[in-house]
Design a protein around this motif. Structure first.
Motif, PDB file in Angstrom:
ATOM      1  N   LEU A 212       0.822  -1.210   0.000  1.00  0.00           N
ATOM      2  CA  LEU A 212       0.000   0.000   0.000  1.00  0.00           C
ATOM      3  C   LEU A 212       0.854   1.258   0.000  1.00  0.00           C
ATOM      4  O   LEU A 212       0.511   2.256  -0.648  1.00  0.00           O
ATOM      5  CB  LEU A 212      -0.934   0.002   1.211  1.00  0.00           C
ATOM      6  N   LEU A 213       1.957   1.224   0.725  1.00  0.00           N
ATOM      7  CA  LEU A 213       2.856   2.375   0.738  1.00  0.00           C
ATOM      8  C   LEU A 213       3.426   2.634  -0.651  1.00  0.00           C
ATOM      9  O   LEU A 213       3.539   3.781  -1.098  1.00  0.00           O
ATOM     10  CB  LEU A 213       3.993   2.151   1.732  1.00  0.00           C
ATOM     11  N   ALA A 214       3.770   1.572  -1.355  1.00  0.00           N
ATOM     12  CA  ALA A 214       4.320   1.722  -2.701  1.00  0.00           C
ATOM     13  C   ALA A 214       3.312   2.373  -3.635  1.00  0.00           C
ATOM     14  O   ALA A 214       3.645   3.290  -4.395  1.00  0.00           O
ATOM     15  CB  ALA A 214       4.756   0.354  -3.244  1.00  0.00           C
ATOM     16  N   PHE A 215       2.061   1.927  -3.567  1.00  0.00           N
ATOM     17  CA  PHE A 215       1.051   2.483  -4.461  1.00  0.00           C
ATOM     18  C   PHE A 215       0.618   3.892  -4.041  1.00  0.00           C
ATOM     19  O   PHE A 215       0.132   4.663  -4.860  1.00  0.00           O
ATOM     20  CB  PHE A 215      -0.171   1.553  -4.521  1.00  0.00           C
ATOM     21  N   THR A 216       0.790   4.203  -2.770  1.00  0.00           N
ATOM     22  CA  THR A 216       0.432   5.550  -2.311  1.00  0.00           C
ATOM     23  C   THR A 216       1.520   6.560  -2.646  1.00  0.00           C
ATOM     24  O   THR A 216       1.238   7.676  -3.093  1.00  0.00           O
ATOM     25  CB  THR A 216       0.189   5.535  -0.795  1.00  0.00           C
ATOM     26  N   TRP A 217       2.780   6.184  -2.437  1.00  0.00           N
ATOM     27  CA  TRP A 217       3.892   7.107  -2.669  1.00  0.00           C
ATOM     28  C   TRP A 217       4.329   7.156  -4.127  1.00  0.00           C
ATOM     29  O   TRP A 217       4.868   8.159  -4.578  1.00  0.00           O
ATOM     30  CB  TRP A 217       5.086   6.702  -1.806  1.00  0.00           C
ATOM     31  N   GLY A 218       4.128   6.055  -4.857  1.00  0.00           N
ATOM     32  CA  GLY A 218       4.595   5.998  -6.233  1.00  0.00           C
ATOM     33  C   GLY A 218       3.943   7.062  -7.113  1.00  0.00           C
ATOM     34  O   GLY A 218       2.732   7.176  -7.158  1.00  0.00           O
ATOM     35  N   GLY A 219       4.761   7.836  -7.812  1.00  0.00           N
ATOM     36  CA  GLY A 219       4.242   8.896  -8.680  1.00  0.00           C
ATOM     37  C   GLY A 219       3.928  10.181  -7.949  1.00  0.00           C
ATOM     38  O   GLY A 219       3.638  11.198  -8.577  1.00  0.00           O
ATOM     39  N   ASN A 220       3.977  10.154  -6.603  1.00  0.00           N
ATOM     40  CA  ASN A 220       3.710  11.355  -5.804  1.00  0.00           C
ATOM     41  C   ASN A 220       4.969  11.781  -5.055  1.00  0.00           C
ATOM     42  O   ASN A 220       5.643  12.733  -5.438  1.00  0.00           O
ATOM     43  CB  ASN A 220       2.561  11.091  -4.818  1.00  0.00           C
ATOM     44  N   GLU A 221       5.269  11.059  -3.989  1.00  0.00           N
ATOM     45  CA  GLU A 221       6.461  11.375  -3.212  1.00  0.00           C
ATOM     46  C   GLU A 221       7.729  10.923  -3.935  1.00  0.00           C
ATOM     47  O   GLU A 221       8.774  11.575  -3.847  1.00  0.00           O
ATOM     48  CB  GLU A 221       6.378  10.703  -1.833  1.00  0.00           C
ATOM     49  N   TYR A 222       7.641   9.780  -4.621  1.00  0.00           N
ATOM     50  CA  TYR A 222       8.807   9.206  -5.294  1.00  0.00           C
ATOM     51  C   TYR A 222       8.396   8.721  -6.687  1.00  0.00           C
ATOM     52  O   TYR A 222       7.235   8.392  -6.931  1.00  0.00           O
ATOM     53  CB  TYR A 222       9.372   8.019  -4.496  1.00  0.00           C
ATOM     54  N   GLY A 223       9.367   8.656  -7.578  1.00  0.00           N
ATOM     55  CA  GLY A 223       9.120   8.093  -8.903  1.00  0.00           C
ATOM     56  C   GLY A 223       8.913   6.591  -8.801  1.00  0.00           C
ATOM     57  O   GLY A 223       9.417   5.940  -7.873  1.00  0.00           O
ATOM     58  N   TRP A 224       8.193   6.040  -9.783  1.00  0.00           N
ATOM     59  CA  TRP A 224       7.906   4.608  -9.735  1.00  0.00           C
ATOM     60  C   TRP A 224       9.178   3.765  -9.837  1.00  0.00           C
ATOM     61  O   TRP A 224       9.213   2.640  -9.355  1.00  0.00           O
ATOM     62  CB  TRP A 224       6.936   4.234 -10.850  1.00  0.00           C
ATOM     63  N   GLY A 225      10.220   4.323 -10.458  1.00  0.00           N
ATOM     64  CA  GLY A 225      11.473   3.586 -10.572  1.00  0.00           C
ATOM     65  C   GLY A 225      12.487   3.928  -9.504  1.00  0.00           C
ATOM     66  O   GLY A 225      13.644   3.488  -9.586  1.00  0.00           O
ATOM     67  N   SER A 226      12.064   4.680  -8.477  1.00  0.00           N
ATOM     68  CA  SER A 226      12.983   5.111  -7.431  1.00  0.00           C
ATOM     69  C   SER A 226      13.301   3.964  -6.469  1.00  0.00           C
ATOM     70  O   SER A 226      12.580   2.963  -6.391  1.00  0.00           O
ATOM     71  CB  SER A 226      12.390   6.282  -6.654  1.00  0.00           C
TER      72      SER A 226
END
Length: 530
Positions: A212-226
């Motif tokens: 859930l953290l990955a889908f929440t932060w991805g594209g917002n706080e961090y890039g999907w490839g970060s």
């Protein structure tokens, strides 16, 4: 419990529905009030977390309590759930920062997971699958009723009083529900208590949280490839593999893997996942369109959303009676999903100048489809397994539906933020780029680029009044640009919503096998799950 008198069953159901009403009222009241809360506390970038943390906590709790209630009975868990939820609601009202609100919403989520999981399981304890159609429809109507009252009260409170009261106003319902269940619900324990799968419980929690953290932060706080996102997804994969290994070896797994060998159980859970994404996507982001894009008040937003929930209530009640009468469900599920998909598509083509009547009519279509489909997949799951696994099966349905809502809202939020940023960049340059103004005034005006100001009409009005006359025209253009950006982003959100629901309809058509609804909780032959 199936052999209790009809009168006793009705009183128990009244107590259970009281608890469910309390939890769902506090869950739905925040929808129309959240834009105002975010405007007061700040943290627009954490908007979806207020929802996500609740769903995360309730998802984990639901599956853990499902198995425990099979071993130790339903009553203690629903009472604990009401108590925890009440404490969380009280603390939410005292929040001074967005972080505090998110933490206290998590406490609410733990209580809600216990309440919702045991409430739907009790229906299975009291009634056979054939009879459950009617009662599942009634339970869905209770949820729909709370969806009518909650947003309406929430909008009225934030418009006329302090938003903190949205978390306190329904606390008396919790006290009444607690006393009713304490008095009416019989103490009941299934068999001899057995060892609890602590390791499996820990591992499934550690699987869900980083996902859930990955889908929440991805594209917002961090890039999907970060590195943080990849690490979270890798952690999810590792813990999931460990969970699978442990569950194959323990005597009483928290989520028995052999249940997934049942095709109806597996596809129904996945369909519930997709329906959860579509349902909560609409519930969370439509008030943002009404208040932020159309410029309506929170009260009016609640009235608009009422059209969807009233149609959902009516459809759920009717479809439950029809399922009990006919013993069929697949055609009803297909009809509901296609109707809902058509409604979300109509939402995706709304513009900022859409009329209120058009918005209401589209929401009614979504509500009818949702009301038809919502009760069905829980019923198919309960009908597909033996009664010994009723609690964990019901909890799995809750888990997948709430996980779908959490992941779906997170993904939609990512698309919303990305679309808005791209649109706002060009809009801000066009409106203010050529102007020569003091840096302090420019900084003040650029606050309008924050979409949360569109949801606080009094704050926006004060800001516009303070602008010197010579800058009012370009500032007005900037406000229009921000509204258009929000509209543009929400178009993507509701289009994703539509694709999800139509995929669920196609999977139902080709993969959901319709099996007869049992007329007793006692199997006529040994269960395949044993």
């Amino acid at each position: 419990m199936e052999n209790l008198s009809d009168r006793k069953k009705r009183f128990i159901m009244l107590a259970i529905m009281s608890a469910m009403l309390f939890a769902s009222l506090n869950q739905t009241i925040i929808g129309t009030a959240l834009p105002k809360i975010i405007s007061d506390l700040g943290g627009m970038h954490l908007y979806s977390w207020v929802f996500t943390i609740f769903m995360l906590a309730s998802s984990v709790t639901a599956v853990l309590v499902g198995k425990l209630s099979d071993l130790y009975g339903r009553k203690p868990f629903i009472l604990i759930g009401i108590g925890v939820f009440s404490v969380g609601s009280m603390m939410c009202g005292f929040s001074n920062t967005i972080i505090q609100l998110i933490i206290y919403r998590g406490i609410q989520g733990f209580g809600a997971g216990m309440i919702m999981s045991t409430a739907f399981t009790v229906v299975g304890d009291l009634f056979s699958p054939r009879e459950r159609g009617k009662w599942q429809g009634i339970m869905s109507s209770v949820f729909g009723l709370s969806s009518v009252l909650g947003p309406t009260f929430g909008g009225w409170i934030v418009d006329h009083s302090d938003w903190h009261w949205i978390f306190w106003v329904f606390l008396p319902f919790g006290a009444v529900a607690f006393l009713m269940i304490w008095k009416l619900f019989p103490y009941w324990q299934r068999g001899v208590p057995q060892a609890v799968d602590y390791m499996g419980s820990i591992l499934i929690t550690l699987t869900i949280i980083p996902l859930l953290l990955a889908f929440t932060w991805g594209g917002n706080e961090y890039g999907w490839g970060s590195v943080p996102i990849i690490s979270l997804l890798a952690g999810t994969a590792i813990f999931f593999v460990c969970f699978m290994i442990v569950e194959r070896k323990v005597k009483n797994p928290v989520l028995p893997l052999h249940l997934f060998k049942n095709g109806v159980f597996t596809i129904s859970n996945f369909l519930g996942f997709l329906l959860g994404a579509g349902m909560f996507g609409t519930i969370m982001y439509m008030p943002m369109f009404i208040q932020g894009v159309m410029g309506a008040s929170a009260t009016k937003s609640g009235m608009f959303m009422m059209s969807m929930t009233l149609s959902m209530v009516a459809a759920s009640a009717i479809i439950g009676q029809l399922i009990t009468k006919t013993g069929k469900y697949k055609l009803f599920a297909l009809s509901g999903l296609f109707i809902m998909g058509g409604g979300t598509f109509l939402l995706s083509i709304l513009s900022f100048d859409a009329s209120g009547l058009r918005v209401i009519s589209n929401l009614i279509i979504v509500g009818i489809g949702l009301g038809i489909a919502f009760p069905i997949f829980m019923l198919t799951i309960q009908n597909a397994v033996s009664h010994d696994y009723l609690g964990v099966a019901t909890a799995s349905a809750q888990l997948f539906r709430q996980m779908g809502g959490t992941i779906g809202v997170a993904i939609m939020g990512t698309f919303l933020n990305y679309s808005m940023k791209a649109h706002l960049a060009s809009g801000a340059k066009l409106s203010l780029g050529p102007l020569n103004m003091p840096s302090g005034l420019r900084k003040k005006i650029l606050q309008i680029q924050d979409p949360q100001i569109l949801m606080d009409h009094s704050r926006l009005s004060k800001l516009l009044v303070s602008i010197p006359p010579e800058y009012k025209q370009p500032v007005g253009q900037l406000v229009v640009s921000v509204r258009e950006a929000l509209d543009y982003g929400l178009t993507h959100v509701f289009m994703i919503d539509t694709i999800i629901i139509l995929c669920a309809a196609l999977l139902t058509a080709f993969f959901l096998k319709e099996i007869p609804l049992r007329t007793s909780n006692q199997p006529a032959r040994p269960s395949r799950e044993r």
